[in-house]
Scaffold this motif. Sequence first.
Motif, PDB file in Angstrom:
ATOM      1  N   THR A  72      36.549  51.050  43.380  1.00 38.32           N
ATOM      2  CA  THR A  72      36.758  49.694  43.919  1.00 38.32           C
ATOM      3  C   THR A  72      36.510  49.682  45.418  1.00 38.32           C
ATOM      4  N   TYR A  73      36.272  48.466  45.928  1.00 37.59           N
ATOM      5  CA  TYR A  73      36.085  48.324  47.381  1.00 37.59           C
ATOM      6  C   TYR A  73      37.341  48.743  48.139  1.00 37.59           C
ATOM      7  N   LEU A  74      38.483  48.377  47.587  1.00 41.25           N
ATOM      8  CA  LEU A  74      39.729  48.746  48.246  1.00 41.25           C
ATOM      9  C   LEU A  74      39.891  50.267  48.290  1.00 41.25           C
ATOM     10  N   GLY A  75      39.555  50.881  47.156  1.00 39.94           N
ATOM     11  CA  GLY A  75      39.656  52.341  47.102  1.00 39.94           C
ATOM     12  C   GLY A  75      38.707  53.015  48.074  1.00 39.94           C
ATOM     13  N   ARG A  76      37.482  52.482  48.157  1.00 37.45           N
ATOM     14  CA  ARG A  76      36.512  53.056  49.097  1.00 37.45           C
ATOM     15  C   ARG A  76      36.915  52.810  50.545  1.00 37.45           C
ATOM     16  N   GLY A  77      37.525  51.665  50.792  1.00 36.30           N
ATOM     17  CA  GLY A  77      38.013  51.386  52.144  1.00 36.30           C
ATOM     18  C   GLY A  77      39.102  52.362  52.544  1.00 36.30           C
ATOM     19  N   ILE A  78      40.001  52.631  51.597  1.00 38.42           N
ATOM     20  CA  ILE A  78      41.046  53.622  51.859  1.00 38.42           C
ATOM     21  C   ILE A  78      40.424  54.993  52.136  1.00 38.42           C
ATOM     22  N   ALA A  79      39.393  55.333  51.366  1.00 34.08           N
ATOM     23  CA  ALA A  79      38.711  56.624  51.563  1.00 34.08           C
ATOM     24  C   ALA A  79      38.091  56.698  52.950  1.00 34.08           C
ATOM     25  N   MET A  80      37.475  55.607  53.426  1.00 39.34           N
ATOM     26  CA  MET A  80      36.854  55.577  54.751  1.00 39.34           C
ATOM     27  C   MET A  80      37.895  55.793  55.845  1.00 39.34           C
ATOM     28  N   ILE A  81      39.025  55.104  55.690  1.00 37.00           N
ATOM     29  CA  ILE A  81      40.096  55.273  56.689  1.00 37.00           C
ATOM     30  C   ILE A  81      40.598  56.716  56.699  1.00 37.00           C
TER      31      ILE A  81
END
Length: 334
Positions: A72-81
């Motif tokens: 998910t986008y949220l999951g990928r955003g968390i990964a980026m952070i």
Amino acid sequence: MRQVAKTNKIITQWLRWPIYFRITLFVLLIILAFGEVIALVEPNEFPTTFDGIWWALVTVTTVGFGDYVPETYLGRGIAMIMILAGASFVTAYFATISATAIKKQHNYLEGNVAFKGTNHVVIIGWNEKASEMIDSLKVVKPYKQIVLIDDSLNESPLIENVTYIRGDATNDLTLQKANILKADAAIITADQHKNEHDADMLSILILLSLKGMNPELYCVIELLTEQQSNNANRAGADEVIRTYKLTSHFMMSSYLAKNGLSQFYSELNPASGNVFKVLPVTNSFIGKTFKEASYQLLEDESILIGIKRGEETKVNPPLSFQIQHNDALIVFTH
């Protein structure tokens, strides 16, 4: 005010911790926190919290096995952070560990690392005599730890079982680094860079420093002149080696013999298997003559050289010399 003081105390205590320990805590917190979060956000991809922690670990360490990937986008955003926050700390962690290891190695080579062992031998002064003693001790007592104190070497001589401490042997801090309180013995060699009088004065000063910190320490001191012999005894030397006498006696004996005694002298090295020993007199020797004791010791492959009676030493006394209760036997054995 109390709250500010309490906060300052906590910050101060935190900063006192080693930096690599603090970075380790940050990295662990990042891995645990993001592993928990990603397992909550994407339960289908990360069925358990452990799966999330595993993914966070391989991601921040840039290993990236690819067995778990957020969808998910949220999951990928968390990964980026997590990557932006965690990778920097991981890099700093490994850089700090490497820098610490290199610094410790340099400190060891430069003689700045304190010795923590016990029952060791401290040799003061690096020269050919010290090198020969270390070689002999490694043969006679291969597991004996040796601490070398010297202020002329830039780096450790890197000899097995030898720890180098750079510094002034009259300085308490240097002696503390050598753990002088737990040492078995100390051997003071004459400073080869000074004239004979100054070298002996320095040796006496070192002896006073050693005995001042550890009065029970067995100390052997080398002297180059006769003038300081009494001072060495007053300072508490257990053994005074008068190099000028030993050398002159060996040279004169070689001249008188004129038959190559140098090979015999080399056999006096304990590393060759032959050693001098001072043995207390047992009941079986009391009342016997030097001749009778010599025959008895020969059966044990030991040669009786002389008798030590109090402060007096009799080398090769008359065969009729009678051994008394408080005498000690000087033998050459292997």
